[in-house]
Scaffold this motif. Sequence first.
Motif, short mmCIF file in Angstrom:
data_model
loop_
_atom_site.label_atom_id
_atom_site.label_comp_id
_atom_site.label_asym_id
_atom_site.label_seq_id
_atom_site.Cartn_x
_atom_site.Cartn_y
_atom_site.Cartn_z
N ALA A 168 1.00 9.84 2.27
CA ALA A 168 2.07 9.60 3.23
C ALA A 168 2.68 10.91 3.70
O ALA A 168 3.05 11.05 4.87
N GLN A 169 2.77 11.88 2.79
CA GLN A 169 3.25 13.21 3.18
C GLN A 169 2.31 13.84 4.21
O GLN A 169 2.75 14.45 5.19
N GLU A 170 1.01 13.69 3.99
CA GLU A 170 0.03 14.23 4.94
C GLU A 170 0.12 13.51 6.28
O GLU A 170 -0.14 14.10 7.33
N ASP A 171 0.49 12.24 6.24
CA ASP A 171 0.51 11.40 7.43
C ASP A 171 1.82 11.48 8.19
O ASP A 171 1.96 10.92 9.27
N ALA A 172 2.81 12.17 7.61
CA ALA A 172 4.14 12.21 8.21
C ALA A 172 4.10 12.93 9.55
O ALA A 172 3.42 13.95 9.70
N PRO A 173 4.83 12.42 10.55
CA PRO A 173 4.90 13.11 11.85
C PRO A 173 5.47 14.51 11.70
O PRO A 173 6.25 14.79 10.80
N VAL A 174 5.06 15.38 12.59
CA VAL A 174 5.50 16.78 12.54
C VAL A 174 6.97 16.87 12.91
O VAL A 174 7.45 16.19 13.82
N ALA A 234 2.71 -5.16 11.35
CA ALA A 234 4.08 -5.64 11.57
C ALA A 234 4.10 -7.13 11.92
O ALA A 234 4.94 -7.89 11.43
N GLU A 235 3.16 -7.56 12.75
CA GLU A 235 3.09 -8.98 13.12
C GLU A 235 2.76 -9.84 11.91
O GLU A 235 3.32 -10.93 11.74
N ALA A 236 1.85 -9.36 11.05
CA ALA A 236 1.49 -10.13 9.86
C ALA A 236 2.66 -10.19 8.87
O ALA A 236 2.89 -11.23 8.24
N MET A 237 3.39 -9.10 8.75
CA MET A 237 4.56 -9.10 7.86
C MET A 237 5.60 -10.11 8.35
O MET A 237 6.22 -10.82 7.56
N ASP A 238 5.78 -10.17 9.67
CA ASP A 238 6.71 -11.15 10.24
C ASP A 238 6.24 -12.58 9.98
O ASP A 238 7.01 -13.44 9.55
N ALA A 239 4.96 -12.81 10.23
CA ALA A 239 4.42 -14.17 10.11
C ALA A 239 4.47 -14.68 8.68
O ALA A 239 4.67 -15.88 8.45
N HIS A 240 4.32 -13.80 7.70
CA HIS A 240 4.28 -14.21 6.30
C HIS A 240 5.61 -13.99 5.58
O HIS A 240 5.71 -14.26 4.38
N GLY A 241 6.61 -13.50 6.30
CA GLY A 241 7.89 -13.25 5.67
C GLY A 241 7.82 -12.22 4.55
O GLY A 241 8.50 -12.34 3.54
N LEU A 264 4.69 1.69 1.83
CA LEU A 264 4.81 0.24 2.02
C LEU A 264 3.87 -0.24 3.11
O LEU A 264 3.26 -1.32 3.00
N PHE A 265 3.72 0.55 4.16
CA PHE A 265 2.79 0.21 5.24
C PHE A 265 1.35 0.18 4.72
O PHE A 265 0.58 -0.72 5.08
N LEU A 286 -11.93 2.35 -5.07
CA LEU A 286 -11.36 3.62 -4.64
C LEU A 286 -11.57 3.85 -3.14
O LEU A 286 -10.68 4.36 -2.45
N LYS A 287 -12.74 3.48 -2.64
CA LYS A 287 -13.00 3.66 -1.21
C LYS A 287 -12.08 2.74 -0.40
O LYS A 287 -11.58 3.14 0.65
N TRP A 288 -11.87 1.54 -0.90
CA TRP A 288 -10.95 0.61 -0.22
C TRP A 288 -9.53 1.17 -0.22
O TRP A 288 -8.85 1.16 0.81
N LEU A 289 -9.09 1.68 -1.36
CA LEU A 289 -7.75 2.26 -1.46
C LEU A 289 -7.61 3.42 -0.48
O LEU A 289 -6.57 3.56 0.18
N GLN A 290 -8.64 4.24 -0.37
CA GLN A 290 -8.61 5.36 0.57
C GLN A 290 -8.47 4.85 2.01
O GLN A 290 -7.69 5.39 2.79
N TYR A 291 -9.21 3.80 2.34
CA TYR A 291 -9.21 3.27 3.71
C TYR A 291 -7.84 2.74 4.11
O TYR A 291 -7.48 2.78 5.29
N LEU A 292 -7.07 2.27 3.14
CA LEU A 292 -5.73 1.77 3.45
C LEU A 292 -4.84 2.88 4.01
O LEU A 292 -3.86 2.60 4.69
#
Length: 238
Positions: free
Chosen positions: A90-96, A120-127, A142-143, A164-170
Amino acid sequence: MPTSGWYEYYVVDPDTRTRSLALAVYKPCDAFPEHAVHECVLLRDQIARNHRRLPVEWLDDLLREQLGTLYGLLPRGFSVAAFLFLILRAQEDAPVVDDGPEGERFRATAPEEPLRRAVAEAMDAHGFQPRRHVDPILDQVLFYVATGRFVRPWSHFTRTWSVLKWLQYLTQRTLRNEMGLTTGRLKAPRHVSLVARFFIHCDPVDPFGITRLSIKLCDSDPRSLLDEPEDIHSGYRD
């Protein structure tokens, strides 16, 4: 000279003081001692801001739900170690952060992406709760977790991918390999310039509580690791 390295996360048993490897992460470039120390400090600060209790249950609940019986085969302390990995991603992914017109510092807003909209739409739909977190780094973690629950579930990859590959892809926008931290060992490990070993001291009562995080910097020969883990000021061995 290579500038790649391994980050190894060990969980320290609070009773026996024994250490077990929970996760290994490959850093393809810029694996310098000062960078590893800086990342350890970032993790320590994040742990301290959350009173030594990160919301590891976000990830642990996802792993239990998605993996089923495979969850029991994960290394001890995997959820805690993997959560620290997600924080660094997440630190690597943070906007500049840029300078404003009058010298103010601000964090640029990331563009709305199809993946983010779908999550976001799925989070809304599933509460799904929690929807957001006030800390931008934990909000990104969390995202990642919500991505694994709703858009990229383990069931889509179970026949061809490792956990591990799945976790990376997230943590990635697309399937294309990114030049960031990468989970898992390589089949034929390349020569690296640094092995950074993080020692996660967990709370004896709460397995998700972290009472201390220490680091040992080594060269690529694992025999250079001293018997006892040392703090971030222990230095780097040639």
